[in-house]
Structures are given as structure tokens and as C-alpha cells.
Write an enzyme that holds these catalytic residues in place. Structure first.
Site, PDB file in Angstrom:
ATOM      1  N   ARG A 149      14.706   6.249   1.907  1.00  0.00           N
ATOM      2  CA  ARG A 149      13.417   6.715   1.369  1.00  0.00           C
ATOM      3  C   ARG A 149      13.369   8.239   1.476  1.00  0.00           C
ATOM      4  O   ARG A 149      12.330   8.828   1.713  1.00  0.00           O
ATOM      5  CB  ARG A 149      12.248   6.097   2.157  1.00  0.00           C
ATOM      6  CG  ARG A 149      12.301   4.590   2.275  1.00  0.00           C
ATOM      7  CD  ARG A 149      12.164   3.872   0.933  1.00  0.00           C
ATOM      8  NE  ARG A 149      12.294   2.439   1.063  1.00  0.00           N
ATOM      9  CZ  ARG A 149      13.461   1.761   0.993  1.00  0.00           C
ATOM     10  NH1 ARG A 149      14.602   2.396   0.785  1.00  0.00           N
ATOM     11  NH2 ARG A 149      13.475   0.453   1.124  1.00  0.00           N
ATOM     12  N   ASP A 181       3.120  -1.477   7.671  1.00  0.00           N
ATOM     13  CA  ASP A 181       2.882  -0.267   8.465  1.00  0.00           C
ATOM     14  C   ASP A 181       1.412  -0.091   8.828  1.00  0.00           C
ATOM     15  O   ASP A 181       1.077   0.720   9.689  1.00  0.00           O
ATOM     16  CB  ASP A 181       3.319   0.970   7.664  1.00  0.00           C
ATOM     17  CG  ASP A 181       4.827   1.182   7.725  1.00  0.00           C
ATOM     18  OD1 ASP A 181       5.436   0.822   8.736  1.00  0.00           O
ATOM     19  OD2 ASP A 181       5.382   1.708   6.738  1.00  0.00           O
ATOM     20  N   LYS A 222      -1.583   0.282  -2.760  1.00  0.00           N
ATOM     21  CA  LYS A 222      -0.649   0.130  -1.643  1.00  0.00           C
ATOM     22  C   LYS A 222      -1.026  -1.070  -0.762  1.00  0.00           C
ATOM     23  O   LYS A 222      -1.322  -2.136  -1.260  1.00  0.00           O
ATOM     24  CB  LYS A 222      -0.567   1.436  -0.837  1.00  0.00           C
ATOM     25  CG  LYS A 222       0.039   2.522  -1.696  1.00  0.00           C
ATOM     26  CD  LYS A 222       0.963   3.512  -1.124  1.00  0.00           C
ATOM     27  CE  LYS A 222       1.307   3.711   0.248  1.00  0.00           C
ATOM     28  NZ  LYS A 222       2.665   4.288   0.376  1.00  0.00           N
TER      29      LYS A 222
END
Ligand code: GLC
Length: 798
Positions: free
Chosen positions: A348, A489, A632
Site C-alpha cells: 500500500r 481497522d 469506507k
């Protein structure tokens, strides 16, 4: 709206309209010398690390979002008119009779062809295999009927410091350390030139160099000062030097450096010319000169381009399919595996969105990325897997990030215990057996590898410690703790809160471990794992079922998340699909929870991660509330997860639904309405905005996402059902009823297997008969020892 098409034979995506909704990117080079380039020749370059090895600058998050880049400005000496070989940054009006341009993004190269004012140009950019320089090859032809005098100006902008944060932020320092000059015909760019040379991205005060050379025409001028070339009140779209028709011969001395080399050409009607710009890292006087001497010819550039294509096309050759769905064919044959290879390389760390803040290999992401490349590059996949295994600590947990160029197994210091992620090492139970199934090398489990901090063990031992890590960290209900975070996360359960997702991962891991252990003749180990699994199953069933779906998690304070009483985050995708994948769900629960997913989370663009979104939930409980609803982790379509839903539906035999889900999140399926996603229709994006937002369908963070590996894995291993196992190849398709069948060519254990799947009865799943080279086989499995170098398989469903 359609902006381009897939050319699978050339393994290219061809952009025929340059005014794409955003600049659409591609990757060049290797993990040593990496480069990003867009359809407008925008982008940047970096040595090893986008964070600490950035040598070509990009102005992130601007409009356009890809400037500057690797530009060729072309100027007609008679009219004074000038344009870009890549449309932008000059940006002439588009259309028939005006500026026309096509971009071919290929495997490790990009070619931009343009036509303007009777001049055709073709600019090809690539990094030759194993090299620390790049070619920009410009072909020009005069398609008009009169002689033309055309000046060509290259342009790129160098960083003042390879540490990108220092370069952009610490100007009182970085504006005073760069120099540029012409040195024996090469442009020499030096940072901290009085110091000894250094290379490693981690080093601080050392000199770093770049160079630029022109081949194919005499050098008519140059600029190495950005300010001199552009002019104080200009920009990339109208540089002063280009407008004036000549470079100024500037030497950068402080401020900022650029790379402009000028060639003045005279072209008769029909005449073609070819120029090369070579741009590399290293000292111009040594590395530059050496490289130029060896590579500075048109013939060499062409040979290098061919070699590059051959190697990349070979990597993509592990599977080729012909299904009734062209978009799926483009995806499985070219862009899916290419996306996986790029994600595997860069984790990433570097894209038009990832600007260096994530340096190195994020542990969980990188272990999952391996799944996407095991068939394409098994040796490299194994090297990476071994590296990641050495990022595991002796207590079974993991370093959250591994720095590949600096990693020293045995000497690393683990994170503060509060920083452990609960899922990190559990991904090994997907990646390790997948690799061993591809190679057939069961001995891998006995290979001894060090832990990151101390001690060593066999790969099987590493797997055992991974299980022990989660078994030892359980909460009030005996389920694994979520710790700092699980895959999500944003989850904040309190350190002792329990994660159902991890419970399902652990369940899968225990089963996988038991299977491996019994294959290795370690019956006690297998018994241990199965006994642990039984206990875990009871604990899961005691608390996790909410009637129509599985809960998310139980907080440290006892709050249960994901229940029908909840007003936010009521249904969570991951625990439904992982309940099925792990085998924890009873058949009845599996049917019902996947029905709930369909009812509550499915949208035309994919499955939402949860619903309804978080608005009033406290941020210290669920960080997803920081994102707007529908984005998200907050009820967005998190593309990483879509492959899991496809796998779960396939495991239940629901081929139509699996395919619907796959198609909803398949970029190529949007090629004719690319304006919906805005992102590249040839690559995955991490996030798609859901219907809870006003921008449903918009997709962001392309290329570097776990979506790449899981989409490829779920399509190839589950929908197409071509699943390597230790002893052979399982043929277990789960396709839409309407498909009459499909064909595939699979490279596997030294053989090239031609597979034809027929579906005369219009079913989704179930192999009625199977033949290998005309011989009937029982079941749906091809034994590896029955394979030669070229084999034919026919499977009839029904
Ligand atoms: C991002 C992270 C990944 C995490 C996911 C969900 O994609 O890279 O590690 O699992 O977000 O939070």
C-alpha cells in the site's frame, strides 16, 4: 460513458478518450526502481520506497491529480504553436480535426499516441528489466505535406530530497541542496553534492544523483532549473521556455531542479524520427555514461521493450479463460492478475493516493496479497511468504509493518503489546496452503525459519504459534480478543473485547492446521487442533447467532455489536461470510445469514460492509464514524470483502448469486459507464461509495487493495472452481445457471492443462463426469501424478 477498450491479445487497456474522469494510471519498473505513469504521462518515480526514495516529484491531490510527470512538449517553429505528446499538461482542445490521442497501458509500459497539426507522435515509457533507469521513446512523423521544424522539449521535476516529507515540507532546508548542470552532454542532477554518495533510502545526509540523456538528435538546449524553464508565473501547461522556443541553459543551484533537454528537428513530409530520453538514478559521470553507452540506441530500446513484454506476458500466462462474459475474461486473463502483481510488489506504499505515509509491507495486507500471485509467480510468492513468516514474533503475533530492505529476523523488536492486531498471522492459513497446493511441495511445512525477534521454527511451528497467539488471548466468552484491531481497522472493542471475525478465522486456521498435521503424520497435533476447534465452536454458538445473522463482536464492557436491537451497524458483512467460509455456520445459519446479506447489504455496486451506517456511535467504540455514511468502513462497499462473499455463495452452491456479486464489483463490468466509478475500469479500487452516500458507485484508491487478490482468488478458485490442492487440481465450478460452460488453460505443476467445462443441464455446481485425456476419473479431482506436460480435461456439470 466509455473511454476505452480492452485489448487482451496485446494485454493492454486502450484509452481512446483522453479526458477520462480522472487521470488513469499504470505502473512501470520494479521494487528497485518504481514508477507511476498516467494516461497523461503524469506521475512520479522512486527508488525502493515511495516515502524515502522519491526522486521524481508529484504534486499530490491537485487538479489534475497527476502533475507533473514525464512530458514531451512539441513546438512548431513556424507557427509558435505548442502541445504535449500526452494531451496534458498543455491540453489542446480535443476532437476530430483537433487534438486526438490514444493511450495504451500495458504490462510495465505505457504508450501514448497523439495527432495534432499534421504531426503524429508516439511516446512509450518503460523501465527495462532489472535496471535503474527508464526510457522515454518518442517517435514523430510528419503527416502533413510540407517540411516542418519541430522542437521537442523533455520535462520532469526532481525532488530536492528523496524523503518525500522533507522534500515537500522542510523548505528552509530542501530548497538549498540541489544542483543541476550539463556534464559532457548529460544532465546531471545532484542533491547534497559535496557529500559522499549514498543509496539506501534509510540514509540521511548523503549525496544522491539522477541523470538524463538524449539520443537520436543533437542537443539544442537544456534547462535544469525548474524556475527558469517554467518561468515565475507559468505552469506545466505553458512553460516559458517552450513558448519562447528555446531552453535557457539554466543550472539549478538551489530552489528546484528539472530535466529538460531540447532537440530541434526538421521533418520532410512523411518523414519519421525517433528520439530517446534516458532518465536514471546514480551519478551521471559513471552510471549515466555507462548506461548511455550500453542502452542508448533505438535497437536496444526496442529489444528491451520486447523482453519486458515477454516476461510480463509469461507471468500472466498461468491461466487463460474463455467464458460467456467478456468482462470476466478481461479480468481473469489480464487485468486481475496484473493488478495482483502490482499490489504484491507495492503493498500500500505508492500510488496517486498512497503518498508514502504507508511505507513497507503492512503485515495483514501483504500476507493476503500473496494469494493473488501464487499461480503466476510461485517462487517469488514463496520468497515473500518466507519473509512474512520471519515478521512473525516468537509469541505468535506479528510486526504490524515489515520493512523488506531493512528487515533483520531475529533482531527485530516487537510492537508494544497494545498494538497487536488480532488477525495478522491468521492470514497464513489462507496463504500458506494455497502456495503449497500450487507447488505440491509439502516439505515447505518443515522448512525452518526465524521469528522476527528471537528463536526459530518450522513453518508448521510458525502456524502453531499463530493459533496459540489467539487461543491465549480470549475475552469473557472465551472468544479471541480483537486487540488493537482485527481486519477492520476501525473496530475498537477495548483490548479484551471479542471479535467474531477473528473467531471464524481461528476456526478455519485450526481446521487447516489439523489437515496439514495429519498429512505430515503428526496425528497428535491434528487431534489438538480439532479439539480446540470443538471448544471454539461451542463458544461461538453460545453467543454469536442473532436469529437471522451473526453478530460482529462483543466489547470489553459486554456490549454486543451487530444485533437486531442495534440502530447502527446492525448487520456486518464479514461475520456472515466468514461464518460460511470457516464452516462455523450450520447449514441453516449459512442459508439465513447469506439471505440477510442479500436483503440488507446488497447494492448494484457491491455489498456494503455494514448497515445502517454509524452516525451517533462514539468514535472510541467505532472509528468508522469518522467517515461519512456510505464510505469506507462506514457502510461503504469495501471491495476487499467482495471476494469473500463470492466464496461463501459458491460454497453454498449459489452460482447465480455469486456471479451477481462478482459482477457488481468487477471494474471491467463498468467499462461502458466508467463515469460511475470514475476510477480506472481495469483495476480494483479499495472503496466504492454506497447508496448511503449521495455518490453511489464512485470508486476510490485504485490498484493497491486487498480487493485485487480476493477478487482474483474468488473468480479463479471458486466461480471457475479451478482449485489446486496438495495432490492435484480440484475442478469445482460454481457458475451462473445460464452459462453453457467455459474453457480454460491452466499452467499447473509443469503441465499445461486444457480444460473444458460443459453445463448441458443449466446447473450452477456439481461435476457429473470428468475425463483426463479421455479417461474417466471418479469425482471432481485430477491427480497431479496423472499429469504430463500437456493434458486435456473435460468436466460435465449436472
Ligand atoms: C485497509 C487496510 C487493511 C484493512 C482494511 C479494513 O484496506 O489496508 O489492512 O484490513 O482497510 O479496515
Amino acid at each position: 460513458m466509455r473511454y476505452g477498450y480492452f485489448d487482451d491479445d496485446a494485454k493492454e487497456y486502450v484509452i481512446t478518450r483522453p479526458d477520462t474522469p480522472q487521470s488513469w494510471s499504470n505502473y512501470l519498473g520494479s521494487t528497485e526502481y518504481g514508477a507511476i505513469i498516467t494516461n497523461h504521462a503524469g506521475g512520479y518515480g522512486f527508488y525502493r520506497s515511495g516515502a524515502r526514495g522519491r526522486f521524481l516529484r508529484l504534486n499530490f491531490n491537485s487538479i489534475p491529480r497527476d502533475q507533473p510527470g514525464r512530458y514531451f512538449y512539441l513546438r512548431d517553429a513556424e507557427s509558435g504553436d505548442y502541445w504535449s505528446a500526452s494531451w496534458q499538461p498543455v491540453g489542446k482542445p480535443l476532437g476530430p480535426g483537433q487534438f486526438q490521442s490514444t493511450c495504451r497501458h500495458g504490462t510495465g509500459y505505457t504508450t501514448i499516441e497523439s495527432r495534432y497539426a499534421g504531426i503524429a507522435s508516439e511516446a512509450t515509457y518503460f523501465v527495462p528489466l532489472g535496471q535503474s533507469f527508464e526510457y522515454w521513446r518518442l517517435r514523430l512523423s510528419n503527416e502533413s505535406t510540407r517540411r516542418r521544424r519541430i522542437s521537442v522539449f523533455s520535462f520532469c521535476e526532481f525532488t530536492n530530497q528523496w524523503d518525500t516529507f522533507q522534500d515537500r515540507v522542510n523548505l528552509q532546508y530542501s530548497l538549498f541542496i540541489v544542483r543541476g548542470e550539463l556534464d559532457d552532454g548529460l544532465l546531471r542532477i545532484a542533491i547534497q553534492d559535496n557529500l559522499p554518495s549514498g543509496w539506501e533510502p534509510s540514509l540521511g545526509d548523503v549525496a544522491r544523483h539522477c541523470w538524463l540523456a538524449l539520443v537520436g538528435a543533437p542537443l539544442s538546449g537544456y534547462d535544469s532549473s525548474r524556475e527558469a524553464f517554467l518561468g515565475p508565473y507559468r505552469s506545466y501547461h505553458n512553460p516559458l521556455a517552450v513558448e519562447a522556443g528555446r531552453c535557457t541553459g539554466s543550472q539549478a543551484y538551489g530552489d528546484n531542479a528539472c530535466g529538460s533537454l531540447q532537440a530541434d528537428l526538421s521533418l520532410e513530409p512523411g518523414e519519421r524520427r525517433e528520439l530517446l530520453v534516458l532518465l536514471g538514478i546514480g551519478e551521471a559521470r559513471t552510471a549515466g555514461r555507462r548506461t548511455l553507452a550500453e542502452y542508448g540506441s533505438a535497437a536496444r530500446a526496442e529489444a528491451e521493450l520486447q523482453r519486458l513484454k515477454d516476461v510480463w506476458h509469461g507471468r500472466l500466462g498461468s491461466l487463460w479463460v474463455e467464458t460467456p462474459d467478456d468482462a470476466l475474461n478481461h479480468t481473469v486473463n489480464v487485468w486481475g492478475p496484473y493488478n495482483c502483481l502490482i499490489t504484491f510488489a507495492w503493498s500500500r506504499a505508492a500510488s496517486l493516493v498512497y503518498n508514502g505515509e504507508r511505507d513497507g509491507l503492512g503485515f495483514r495486507d501483504s500476507v493476503q496479497d500473496i494469494l493473488g500471485v501464487t499461480a503466476a509467480i510461485p517462487e517469488e510468492a514463496q520468497v515473500r511468504l518466507e519473509l512474512m513468516l520471519t515478521g512473525q514474533l516468537a509469541n505468535g503475533g506479528a510486526m504490524p509493518v515489515l520493512r523488506p530492505f531493512e528487515h533483520q529476523p531475529g533482531q527485530e523488536v516487537g510492537p508494544d503489546p497494545s498494538q497487536y492486531r488480532s488477525d495478522d498471522c491468521l492470514w497464513f492459513f489462507n496463504a500458506v496452503p494455497d502456495l503449497v497446493a500450487e507447488t505440491g511441495e509439502i516439505a515447505f511445512y518443515e522448512k525452518v525459519l526465524p521469528y522476527a525477534d528471537k528463536g526459530q521454527d518450522t513453518v508448521l511451528g510458525h502456524l502453531r504459534r499463530a493459533l496459540e497467539f489467539n487461543l491465549a488471548r480470549t475475552g469473557a466468552h472465551g472468544l479471541p480478543c480483537g486487540l488493537y484491531a482485527d481486519w477492520n481497522d476501525c473496530l475498537r472493542l477495548g483490548y479484551q473485547g471479542e471479535s467474531l471475525f477473528v473467531a471464524f478465522q481461528l476456526r478455519l486456521g485450526l481446521g487447516v492446521y489439523a489437515e496439514i498435521a495429519s498429512r505430515l503424520g503428526q496425528a497428535d497435533e491434528a487431534d489438538w487442533a480439532l479439539a480446540q476447534r470443538e471448544v471454539l465452536d461451542e463458544r461461538i454458538q453460545a453467543v454469536a447467532w442473532d436469529g437471522d445473522w451473526f453478530i460482529w463482536a462483543i466489547g470489553e464492557d459486554g456490549t454486543v455489536y451487530g444485533t437486531r436491537q442495534a440502530t447502527e451497524g446492525q448487520v456486518y458483512l464479514n461475520t456472515q461470510v466468514w461464518a460460511v467460509i470457516s464452516g462455523a455456520a450450520t447449514p441453516e445459519q449459512a442459508g439465513r445469514c447469506m439471505h440477510t446479506v442479500h436483503e440488507r447489504l446488497a447494492t448494484p455496486y457491491g455489498l456494503m460492509l455494514c448497515a445502517p451506517p454509524f452516525v451517533n456511535t462514539a468514535v472510541d467504540v467505532m472509528r468508522a464514524v469518522v467517515f461519512s455514511p456510505g464510505v469506507k468502513e462506514n457502510a461503504g462497499i469495501f471491495n476487499h470483502t467482495q471476494g469473500w462473499a463470492v466464496m461463501a455463495e459458491c460454497l453454498l452452491g449459489h452460482g447465480d448469486r455469486a456471479y451477481d456479486y462478482y459482477r457488481a464489483s468487477m471494474p471491467a463490468a463498468y467499462n461502458d459507464r466508467a463515469e460511475v466509478r470514475e476510477s480506472e475500469p481495469y483495476v480494483q479500487g479499495q472503496t466504492t461509495y454506497s447508496a448511503y452516500s449521495p455518490r453511489a458507485g464512485v470508486t476510490r484508491t485504485p490498484w493497491l487493495t486487498g480487493a485485487a487478490a480476493w477478487a482474483y482468488h474468488s473468480a479463479t478458485h471458486y466461480i471457475l472452481g479451478l482449485r489446486p490442492e496438495l495432490d492435484g487440481l480440484r475442478i469445482d465450478p460454481c457458475i451462473p445457471r445460464g452459462w453453457p460452460g467455459f474453457k480454460a488453460t491452466r499452467r499447473f505443476r509443469g503441465s499445461t492443462i486444457q480444460i473444458e467445462v460443459k453445463n448441458p443441464d443449466g446447473v450452477c455446481r456439481g461435476v457429473r463426469s470428468l475425463t483426463l485425456n479421455g479417461e474417466t476419473l471418479p469425482g471432481n479431482w485430477i491427480p497431479a501424478q496423472g499429469l504430463s506436460v500437456a493434458d486435456e480435461v473435460e468436466a460435465v456439470l449436472g
